[in-house]
Enzyme design. Structure first.
Site, mmCIF file in Angstrom:
data_model
loop_
_atom_site.group_PDB
_atom_site.id
_atom_site.type_symbol
_atom_site.label_atom_id
_atom_site.label_comp_id
_atom_site.label_asym_id
_atom_site.label_seq_id
_atom_site.Cartn_x
_atom_site.Cartn_y
_atom_site.Cartn_z
ATOM 1 N N PHE A 425 0.818 -1.224 0.000
ATOM 2 C CA PHE A 425 0.000 0.000 0.000
ATOM 3 C C PHE A 425 0.847 1.268 0.000
ATOM 4 O O PHE A 425 2.055 1.232 0.050
ATOM 5 C CB PHE A 425 -1.073 -0.031 1.092
ATOM 6 C CG PHE A 425 -0.610 0.065 2.520
ATOM 7 C CD1 PHE A 425 0.709 0.221 2.855
ATOM 8 C CD2 PHE A 425 -1.558 0.005 3.541
ATOM 9 C CE1 PHE A 425 1.090 0.314 4.177
ATOM 10 C CE2 PHE A 425 -1.181 0.095 4.857
ATOM 11 C CZ PHE A 425 0.137 0.248 5.176
ATOM 12 N N GLU A 426 0.172 2.381 -0.105
ATOM 13 C CA GLU A 426 0.805 3.697 -0.253
ATOM 14 C C GLU A 426 1.757 3.715 -1.438
ATOM 15 O O GLU A 426 2.810 4.336 -1.396
ATOM 16 C CB GLU A 426 1.560 4.083 1.023
ATOM 17 C CG GLU A 426 0.655 4.061 2.245
ATOM 18 C CD GLU A 426 1.014 5.172 3.203
ATOM 19 O OE1 GLU A 426 1.662 6.129 2.775
ATOM 20 O OE2 GLU A 426 0.618 5.064 4.375
ATOM 21 N N GLY A 427 1.388 3.032 -2.479
ATOM 22 C CA GLY A 427 2.265 2.931 -3.653
ATOM 23 C C GLY A 427 3.112 1.691 -3.500
ATOM 24 O O GLY A 427 3.882 1.587 -2.546
#
Lengths: 621, 431
Positions: A425-427
């Site tokens: 997550f978060e890229g």
């Protein structure tokens, strides 16, 4: 470079090391510019931007006392009252736990004090994050709330919006969620389909669409939603642009699906959120109309740095737990702790934790510096390094326990599952690697533009200069960037490592130049090259962070600073050789570089969409 | 026979010429399917081959009606009620051993058995070949002196042995140790069959999997399945979907108007669907065909739905949207590109072709049937309803079509009709 690329580089480095002492004093450049530039980007030019990195950022004594007072009850609460196993099994954070989190003020860590939050700086936020990292589900719930969910309001919200929403969000009465991802849109903003249409009386936007995988989607009452709107262009034509909205659940038409069943962080609430004819007042547009894309990027970039301290805290905890086991369990009349292969794992965990911490607090310190400094590359580096480090460390910790680590009654399997999300997550780390490399190359490419153009035009001066430089490099050019020496920024006990870093930085600058002249702007499509550039940058940033931190520890005489020096030197040497290898892979026609083969294999497999080779037992007749 | 053919050919020629001239209107591309293929390619019997082939061809049934049967033919007569399978083949071979204890005429018998193998369905069966080789008397043909070794010893027998191996090779059957043992026993180490065997062991392994697009040995009997196989072979995209638009009705349905309902099977990939949806409705689509596709010994004919290459000004330029990727820049803001000394691409002149939107294989090649296909396609491609479709069918290539034999009657009936272009506009406004 030929097959001995790696060897030559090492030789050059060794020569440089010897020659360095003599040149140090005379060659140090004098820096007068007060404005420090983004550190990681400067690395791509083969320069170390020392302002902001040396000395290691510190907090004042009062701040330290304050944060310690804050951390203590939180730590106690997490150690004694939070039952992570139960949260994981039931897939829900109990209400009384949430209540306690609210009373501790953990829902408003970064909200300014005038809106009822704790108003923590980045550094203090990172420190407090360590305390809450003991439970993955709670960490993600809190992070989704304040690192991304309400960040938009803090960053670009109007005074009115802030007074309206922040106090209740800070108290935890309302929980926030960040709604960006859609079924067809992960990192591709152009395929966002949620749409907001201005109503006829121009007082409302009518919002329609669905978002998926929204953390806190079922708990939240305030959503930051990104949707497509029609925006008039400068030349009058209407264009679709993304706009951010603050949407309350009470606006109507907001529904959510049932919580998703996940591999890890099972206690956090993740679900689909649907908006059906939701009427959003015009006042609730977050930032400018059509400015949603930049806002989303800013929010995502700013939320990442904290993962470093969280992961480091997790590893520290892991070391404690597994060390206990390794020092008590006996096999063949010897304790596990006496076996080299077990010792290796502890060294690895300590090293990773040390680098993560150093990186995280260095970045937090940079962010806390007055003046707006773009630290998005550094934050991404921290995220990539720490997420991969923690995954590796949890796996090693589980390995130390062997079979019992695999069982559900030990916390390791849960931690392993929880840690897996960090890489995603978060890229995802792949995407962030591209970001790290491309941001650096963009910076370097702009500055080198004139030089490149002259090179391409065939300017004799520039060509001679380049050739001369190459010649000097191959003969063992001494590299000195002012880290070492009598008045050096790095402590003499770390001198070797600092020289190694300087070597890496210098040759990296050369390599970046060569890459840019080879590929130009088409380097965007060379993902395997970009991956290596990013890996080198990550390693170099880690080296700077540990050198800076260990030097400070030695100089101010923190306890056990010799251990820190050991860890720092170990990491620097490892990273140095990794970098050398990556650098030789980046050379043209390097035999170490197997990209061509890799691509070919993948292409053949993907063409058939299956594993190609015949079974080993197959025969011709 | 060949005289008759020549006459037929001469008759066809002017007519098909006319067809081609009709068809070659501006923009029409017929290069893909030459209306005439050299006759010899598809002739089943050429006079030369029967001389050269190691296996003497069976006498053509039509040629000499009163021909004597080959010796031992009676061994392969089916027993009343018995099936022709591996067991009966083995029985026939055993019967030969019993019938002629001294193996008189075994060479003739083996040649005959080789010819009969496909009838028994054992032409790909290694055990059957080994059984056949076992018919040879052992040790008799092995050379015993240096002279015998130098000159071909028992040439007729050795040729027969080679013929067995050649038939194995033709069917891709790899000989095994047992074959080697038999050959050693029969002909000895340096004999021709043994050399053939060694070469087969070497080359069969190298050539057996040389075809990157292998076909199953047994083609499906069902026309729809066969069409599916053909379409999958033509379409490179693995996510393409095969749709059966119409199943062929059994031949005995008594519909006075149109007794035969041909099958229509089509394939279309998601990319093709997208391309069709983006197609400029002002530019017509073309249904072209039939093009031939050989699947082992069967020939199927397919039609394509294609468009001409859009003119350069109509091509939608692929531009990188400003706000596209949330995480990293999709293009660098630099004004220099890849340097020439790092460009390993060959300088290839690529000829762009117009897009192909769908492919189908139908039981009949007339416009009526293909219009049904287009109607079926409209379900998945609503955009198709607004686009005019032009049928450009090469009716004159009836020459080839006799091979499949299914639809020549209909085809010849419609030839004149489909030669020229038909413009068919489907009006959605009606529906």
């Amino acid at each position: 470079m030929n097959g001995y690329g790696l060897f030559l580089r090492r030789a050059a480095a060794a020569r440089a090391c010897r020659a360095l002492v003599a040149f140090t004093a005379s060659r140090r450049p004098l820096r007068t510019s007060p404005q420090s530039r983004a550190f990681a980007k400067e690395l791509c030019l083969g320069k170390i931007e020392k302002n902001g990195v040396f000395p290691f950022p510190e907090v004042s004594q009062e701040e330290l006392n304050e944060i310690n007072q804050l951390v203590k009850p939180v730590e106690k609460f997490f150690m004694e009252e939070v039952d992570s196993r139960k949260i994981d099994q039931e897939g829900k954070i109990p209400n009384d736990t949430l209540e306690k989190l609210r009373s501790l003020g953990l829902f408003g860590m970064q909200i300014p004090e005038e809106y009822g939050g704790l108003g923590l700086s980045h550094t203090m936020y990172a420190r407090l994050g360590e305390a809450i990292s003991l439970d993955g589900s709670i960490t993600v719930t809190l992070a989704a709330h304040q690192a991304i969910g309400l960040k938009g309001i803090i960053l670009v919200g109007t005074e009115e919006q802030k007074t309206r929403y922040l106090p209740r969000l800070a108290s935890g009465e309302h929980i926030a969620a960040f709604c960006l991802t859609e079924p067809n849109s992960g990192s591709d903003a152009a395929s966002i389909q949620t749409r907001a249409v201005l109503s006829e009386d121009k007082k409302h936007y009518i919002l329609n669409g669905s978002k998926i995988w929204i953390s806190n989607g079922g708990l939240a009452s305030v959503f930051t939603v990104f949707a497509r709107t029609k925006v008039a262009d400068a030349n009058g034509s209407a264009k679709d642009k993304i706009t951010a909205f603050i949407v309350e659940r009470d606006f109507g038409g907001v529904t959510n699906g049932k919580p998703e069943d996940k591999l890890g962080i099972r206690g956090s609430n993740t679900c689909e959120v649907h908006f059906e004819d939701t009427k959003v007042p015009v006042e609730n547009v977050l930032g400018e109309v059509g400015g949603g894309f930049k806002l989303a990027m800013n929010i995502l970039n700013s939320g990442r740095f904290s993962m470093g301290s969280l992961s480091a805290a997790m590893i520290k905890k892991l070391i404690e737990m597994t060390a206990e086991y390794a020092c008590t369990r006996k096999q063949f009349n010897r304790k596990l702790s006496e076996f080299g292969l077990i010792q290796e794992k502890f060294a690895l965990m300590a090293q990773k934790a040390y680098v993560m911490e150093s990186m995280a607090y260095l970045t937090a310190g940079m962010l806390d510096q007055p003046g707006l400094l773009d630290c998005s590359v550094e934050a991404a580096i921290v995220k990539v390094f720490s997420s991969e480090g923690v995954w590796q460390c949890v796996s090693e910790a589980l390995q130390i326990l062997g079979g019992s680590g695999y069982m559900k009654d030990q916390p390791y399997e849960r931690m392993l599952r929880d840690a897996r999300i960090l890489l995603i997550f978060e890229g995802t780390n792949e995407i962030l690697r591209l970001f790290i490399a491309l941001a650096g190359l963009q910076h370097a490419g702009r500055i080198l533009t004139t030089r490149m153009n002259e090179l391409k035009r065939g300017s004799v001066r520039v060509i001679m200069e380049t050739v001369g430089q190459r010649l000097r490099d191959s003969l063992g050019q001494t590299v000195d960037m002012g880290l070492t020496g009598q008045l050096g920024l790095v402590h003499p006990s770390l001198e070797d490592s600092a020289t190694k870093l300087e070597q890496n930085v210098y040759y990296f600058g050369r390599t970046v130049e060569a890459l840019l002249s080879r590929f130009g702007k088409s380097i965007v499509d060379e993902q395997l090259v970009l991956k290596r550039v990013a890996n080198i940058l990550i390693n170099m940033y880690g080296m700077v962070a540990v050198l800076s931190r260990a030097s400070r520890s030695v100089r101010i005489g923190l306890r056990d600073h010799d251990h820190e020096v050991l860890l720092a030197n170990m990491f620097c040497v490892e990273a140095y050789f990794q970098n050398l290898f990556s650098l030789s892979q980046l050379d043209k026609d390097a035999p170490e570089n197997l990209d061509h083969q890799t691509k070919k294999i993948a292409q053949q497999i993907l063409e058939k969409r299956a594993y190609i080779c015949a079974h080993p037992l197959d025969r011709m007749s | 026979m060949s005289c008759v053919r020549a006459v037929l050919l001469a008759q066809c020629l002017p007519r098909s010429r006319a067809g081609v001239q009709n068809a070659v209107l501006p923009g029409a591309l017929f290069s893909q399917v030459p209306p005439f293929l050299p006759r010899g390619l598809h002739c089943s019997s050429s006079p030369l081959s029967s001389v050269k082939a190691p296996v003497p061809r069976p006498p053509e049934p039509g040629k000499k009606p009163g021909e004597v049967r080959a010796p031992h033919e009676e061994l392969f007569q089916p027993a009343p009620g018995g099936a022709r399978d591996k067991a009966s083949f083995a029985l026939a071979v055993q019967n030969f051993g019993r019938h002629s204890v001294r193996k008189r005429g075994h060479v003739d018998f083996i040649y005959l058995a080789l010819r009969k193998m496909p009838e028994f369905g054992v032409e790909r069966d290694l055990a059957a070949y080994n059984l056949l080789l076992d018919v040879f008397p052992k040790e008799v043909f092995r050379p015993r002196s240096a002279f015998q070794r130098i000159f071909t010893h028992y040439p007729r027998q050795q040729e027969c042995g080679v013929a067995v191996l050649e038939q194995m090779e033709r069917h891709g059957v790899m000989p095994n140790k047992e074959t080697e043992f038999l050959l050693l026993q029969i002909f000895g180490r340096g004999s021709h069959p043994m050399l053939k065997y060694v070469r087969m062991r070497l080359w069969l392994t190298r050539f057996q999997n040389i075809n990157p697009f292998p076909l199953p040995h047994e083609l499906p009997q069902d026309v729809v399945e066969l069409a599916t196989l053909g379409l999958r072979r033509v379409e490179p995209d693995l996510s393409a979907r095969v749709t059966v638009y119409q199943k062929s009705l059994p031949a005995d349905t008594t519909d006075p108007v149109d007794p035969i309902q041909p099958h229509i099977v089509g394939i279309q990939s998601p990319d093709q669907q997208d391309a069709l949806a983006r197609h400029n409705p002002a530019r017509p689509l073309f249904v072209e065909g039939p093009f031939s596709l050989w699947l082992r010994n069967k020939c199927v004919y397919y039609h394509i739905l294609r468009a001409d290459l859009p003119p350069p000004e109509e091509k939608d330029v692929e531009e990188i949207p400003e706000e596209w990727n949330l995480y990293y820049p999709m293009k660098l803001d630099l004004d220099y590109a890849r340097s020439s000394w790092d460009d390993y691409e060959f300088d290839i002149d690529e000829v762009e072709e117009g897009p192909v939107f769908a492919i189908c294989i139908a039981g009949a090649h007339d416009q009526e049937t293909l219009a049904k296909w287009i109607q079926g396609l409209q379900e998945a491609n609503p955009a198709l309803a607004r686009i005019p479709v032009v049928f450009r069918l090469a009716g004159s290539s009836g020459e080839l079509r006799t091979a499949s034999g299914l639809e020549d009657s209909r085809q010849t009936r419609r030839e004149g009709q489909v030669d020229h272009e038909h413009l068919q506009r489907q009006q959605q406004s009606q529906s």
